[in-house]
Design a protein around this motif. Structure first.
Motif, PDB file in Angstrom:
ATOM      1  N   UNK A 137      37.517  44.589  52.927  1.00 57.99           N
ATOM      2  CA  UNK A 137      36.607  45.392  51.952  1.00 57.99           C
ATOM      3  C   UNK A 137      37.321  45.262  50.668  1.00 57.99           C
ATOM      4  N   UNK A 138      38.711  45.013  50.658  1.00 57.96           N
ATOM      5  CA  UNK A 138      39.382  44.966  49.349  1.00 57.96           C
ATOM      6  C   UNK A 138      39.038  43.483  48.426  1.00 57.96           C
ATOM      7  N   UNK A 139      38.182  42.533  49.139  1.00 56.75           N
ATOM      8  CA  UNK A 139      37.604  41.376  48.276  1.00 56.75           C
ATOM      9  C   UNK A 139      36.421  41.896  47.723  1.00 56.75           C
ATOM     10  N   UNK A 140      35.740  42.971  47.944  1.00 60.22           N
ATOM     11  CA  UNK A 140      34.281  43.416  47.365  1.00 60.22           C
ATOM     12  C   UNK A 140      34.600  44.381  46.145  1.00 60.22           C
ATOM     13  N   UNK A 141      33.815  44.172  45.171  1.00 60.16           N
ATOM     14  CA  UNK A 141      33.799  44.752  43.958  1.00 60.16           C
ATOM     15  C   UNK A 141      33.119  46.085  44.337  1.00 60.16           C
ATOM     16  N   UNK A 142      33.296  47.395  44.091  1.00 54.56           N
ATOM     17  CA  UNK A 142      34.325  47.746  42.864  1.00 54.56           C
ATOM     18  C   UNK A 142      35.728  47.691  43.283  1.00 54.56           C
ATOM     19  N   UNK A 143      36.035  47.351  44.402  1.00 54.21           N
ATOM     20  CA  UNK A 143      37.499  47.701  45.153  1.00 54.21           C
ATOM     21  C   UNK A 143      38.372  46.771  44.812  1.00 54.21           C
ATOM     22  N   UNK A 144      38.125  45.672  43.800  1.00 50.70           N
ATOM     23  CA  UNK A 144      39.106  44.597  43.507  1.00 50.70           C
ATOM     24  C   UNK A 144      38.544  44.105  41.989  1.00 50.70           C
ATOM     25  N   UNK A 145      39.278  43.541  41.394  1.00 50.63           N
ATOM     26  CA  UNK A 145      38.961  42.860  39.991  1.00 50.63           C
ATOM     27  C   UNK A 145      39.060  41.330  40.195  1.00 50.63           C
ATOM     28  N   UNK A 146      39.279  40.931  41.377  1.00 49.55           N
ATOM     29  CA  UNK A 146      39.451  39.669  42.174  1.00 49.55           C
ATOM     30  C   UNK A 146      38.156  38.720  41.342  1.00 49.55           C
ATOM     31  N   UNK A 147      36.928  39.278  41.322  1.00 49.64           N
ATOM     32  CA  UNK A 147      35.875  38.692  41.162  1.00 49.64           C
ATOM     33  C   UNK A 147      35.886  37.888  39.916  1.00 49.64           C
ATOM     34  N   UNK A 148      36.762  38.400  38.970  1.00 51.16           N
ATOM     35  CA  UNK A 148      36.914  37.841  37.605  1.00 51.16           C
ATOM     36  C   UNK A 148      37.407  36.495  37.581  1.00 51.16           C
ATOM     37  N   UNK A 149      38.273  36.206  38.813  1.00 50.43           N
ATOM     38  CA  UNK A 149      38.828  34.719  38.825  1.00 50.43           C
ATOM     39  C   UNK A 149      38.633  34.048  40.225  1.00 50.43           C
ATOM     40  N   UNK A 150      38.118  34.774  41.110  1.00 47.75           N
ATOM     41  CA  UNK A 150      37.816  34.194  42.498  1.00 47.75           C
ATOM     42  C   UNK A 150      36.559  34.026  42.842  1.00 47.75           C
ATOM     43  N   UNK A 151      36.266  32.888  43.082  1.00 40.16           N
ATOM     44  CA  UNK A 151      34.597  32.546  43.574  1.00 40.16           C
ATOM     45  C   UNK A 151      34.501  33.209  45.195  1.00 40.16           C
ATOM     46  N   UNK A 152      35.559  33.430  45.898  1.00 39.74           N
ATOM     47  CA  UNK A 152      35.333  33.906  47.148  1.00 39.74           C
ATOM     48  C   UNK A 152      35.132  35.186  47.204  1.00 39.74           C
ATOM     49  N   UNK A 153      35.802  36.243  46.035  1.00 46.60           N
ATOM     50  CA  UNK A 153      35.538  37.599  45.910  1.00 46.60           C
ATOM     51  C   UNK A 153      33.852  37.495  45.492  1.00 46.60           C
ATOM     52  N   UNK A 154      33.500  36.750  44.498  1.00 46.77           N
ATOM     53  CA  UNK A 154      32.160  36.654  43.934  1.00 46.77           C
ATOM     54  C   UNK A 154      31.327  36.489  45.182  1.00 46.77           C
ATOM     55  N   UNK A 155      31.651  35.449  46.105  1.00 50.87           N
ATOM     56  CA  UNK A 155      30.684  35.069  47.195  1.00 50.87           C
ATOM     57  C   UNK A 155      30.816  36.286  48.016  1.00 50.87           C
ATOM     58  N   UNK A 156      31.508  36.940  48.287  1.00 52.87           N
ATOM     59  CA  UNK A 156      31.619  38.192  49.165  1.00 52.87           C
ATOM     60  C   UNK A 156      30.604  39.222  48.728  1.00 52.87           C
ATOM     61  N   UNK A 157      30.592  39.462  47.182  1.00 49.21           N
ATOM     62  CA  UNK A 157      29.868  40.598  46.712  1.00 49.21           C
ATOM     63  C   UNK A 157      28.367  39.825  46.905  1.00 49.21           C
ATOM     64  N   UNK A 158      28.244  38.539  46.454  1.00 49.83           N
ATOM     65  CA  UNK A 158      26.745  37.998  46.751  1.00 49.83           C
ATOM     66  C   UNK A 158      26.402  38.113  47.965  1.00 49.83           C
ATOM     67  N   UNK A 159      26.991  37.818  48.803  1.00 51.87           N
ATOM     68  CA  UNK A 159      26.558  37.995  50.478  1.00 51.87           C
ATOM     69  C   UNK A 159      26.324  39.708  50.774  1.00 51.87           C
ATOM     70  N   UNK A 160      26.940  40.597  50.296  1.00 55.37           N
ATOM     71  CA  UNK A 160      26.639  41.876  50.549  1.00 55.37           C
ATOM     72  C   UNK A 160      25.397  42.231  49.925  1.00 55.37           C
ATOM     73  N   UNK A 161      25.161  42.029  48.532  1.00 58.63           N
ATOM     74  CA  UNK A 161      23.963  42.150  48.040  1.00 58.63           C
ATOM     75  C   UNK A 161      22.713  41.773  48.623  1.00 58.63           C
ATOM     76  N   UNK A 162      22.797  40.287  48.911  1.00 61.11           N
ATOM     77  CA  UNK A 162      21.664  39.878  49.861  1.00 61.11           C
ATOM     78  C   UNK A 162      21.576  40.508  50.928  1.00 61.11           C
ATOM     79  N   UNK A 163      22.485  40.822  51.701  1.00 58.65           N
ATOM     80  CA  UNK A 163      22.162  41.229  53.083  1.00 58.65           C
ATOM     81  C   UNK A 163      21.495  42.647  52.854  1.00 58.65           C
ATOM     82  N   UNK A 164      21.624  43.456  51.941  1.00 56.68           N
ATOM     83  CA  UNK A 164      20.937  44.821  51.996  1.00 56.68           C
ATOM     84  C   UNK A 164      19.472  44.334  51.089  1.00 56.68           C
ATOM     85  N   UNK A 165      19.446  43.645  49.947  1.00 54.86           N
ATOM     86  CA  UNK A 165      18.203  43.286  49.539  1.00 54.86           C
ATOM     87  C   UNK A 165      17.273  42.531  50.441  1.00 54.86           C
TER      88      UNK A 165
END
Length: 325
Positions: free
Chosen positions: A92-120
């Motif tokens: 869960x630490x790789x998912x915004x807003x629990x991390x700022x890694x999304x600014x530099x890491x595509x894997x953190x961004x991918x985790x966020x993209x996956x979570x949003x898609x799962x819900x939507x």
């Protein structure tokens, strides 16, 4: 006492003076990354085809196609990625807003993209179910329709991002010259769409929810995408030959090295040529096309696994020392 045998410097530091193959994402536990990204592409393509078709008309097969695409992401891709993680309880630490890694890491961004898609995606599927199978009042149907459009657009945007982020993550690996190109995300997305069209035809055959005209339209788009993908892959390889020596080594390994059988047999022959030929043949047949369609769908799926495997397998790091291949 016998003196200890000294190991030569060059073999010990071989990675500094010659291109070396990466194994983190394709060998051992890294196979989970390969499988996860295959299901990512298949899920993206399948869901998008169902979503676009359902926006115009929420048919039974369009609804089932979005369900299959959602399942491929949530039930297959995400658990495989989760199993690959080192400290799974801290995911869960790789998912915004629990991390700022999304600014530099595509894997953190991918985790966020996956979570949003799962819900939507889940909400979109529920809304379409209500519109297609539940007898709603006129006012309720209007509200649900508007909501389904909004949620569907959100889900569509984020499923594209889910399908693309692996390509971007790989393209940002400057040490692997064969991956370090903006063409890679495009290759993954277009191949995913072609494979999604094939799986959609499989859904239609399973549910019996569409006629020959719909199958014909899907096959037409499949032929177009297969041609585009073949040209794109050819351009990708030509570009690799003109870049750094490590990219050329990777391209040679793909074409005539240890990975060539995956590239030529599983990807080119089975994943591109065979579905294209069968699609052309079925276009001139009026009856009994189902067996050929099933073969084409299987070959498409094999090609999806072969594409990600071959690209990951020939991920070769450039040498560390300047001026060395």
């Amino acid at each position: 006492m016998k003196a200890a045998t000294r190991r030569p410097w060059i073999p010990t530091h071989e990675w500094m003076v010659k291109p070396m193959r990466q194994t983190e994402w394709i060998s051992g536990q890294g196979i989970l990354v390969w499988l996860a990204e295959v299901f990512s592409a298949l899920g993206m393509g399948t869901y998008l085809v169902g979503l676009v078709a359902g926006i115009w008309d929420i048919t039974t097969w369009a609804w089932w196609t979005t369900v299959v695409g959602w399942i491929l992401i949530v039930v297959f891709k995400l658990p495989l990625h989760f199993l690959y993680l080192g400290r799974k309880r801290n995911f869960w630490r790789a998912i915004p807003p629990f991390t700022n890694a999304w600014k530099t890491s595509w894997f953190a961004r991918g985790m966020f993209f996956s979570v949003v898609f799962t819900a939507a995606g889940f909400v979109q599927i529920v809304l379409w179910y209500l519109l297609h199978w539940v007898d709603l009042s006129a006012s309720a149907a209007d509200v649900v329709t508007i909501l389904s459009w909004i949620v569907g657009i959100v889900a569509g945007v984020f499923i594209v991002l889910v399908g693309m982020y692996c390509g971007f993550a790989m393209s940002y690996c400057k040490g692997v010259q064969f991956w370090n190109t903006g063409l890679l995300p495009l290759v993954f997305v277009l191949m995913g769409l072609a494979d999604g069209l094939a799986l959609t035809m499989g859904v239609i055959l399973a549910t019996g929810g569409a006629g020959e005209e719909t199958i014909g339209t899907l096959e037409t788009w499949t032929r177009v995408l297969l041609i585009v993908n073949a040209l794109l892959i050819a351009g990708y390889l030509i570009r690799a030959y003109r870049r750094h020596a490590a990219a050329e080594v990777a391209a040679q390994d793909l074409i005539k090295g240890s990975t060539a059988w995956v590239f030529w047999i599983l990807l080119v022959a089975l994943g591109i040529v065979t579905p294209f030929v069968l699609s052309v043949v079925t276009a001139f047949m009026s009856t009994n096309t189902e067996p050929l369609l099933i073969i084409a769908i299987v070959c498409h799926t094999i090609g999806a696994f072969a594409l990600k495997y071959s690209v990951l397998k020939v991920g070769i790091y450039r040498s560390v020392l300047p001026g060395v291949a």
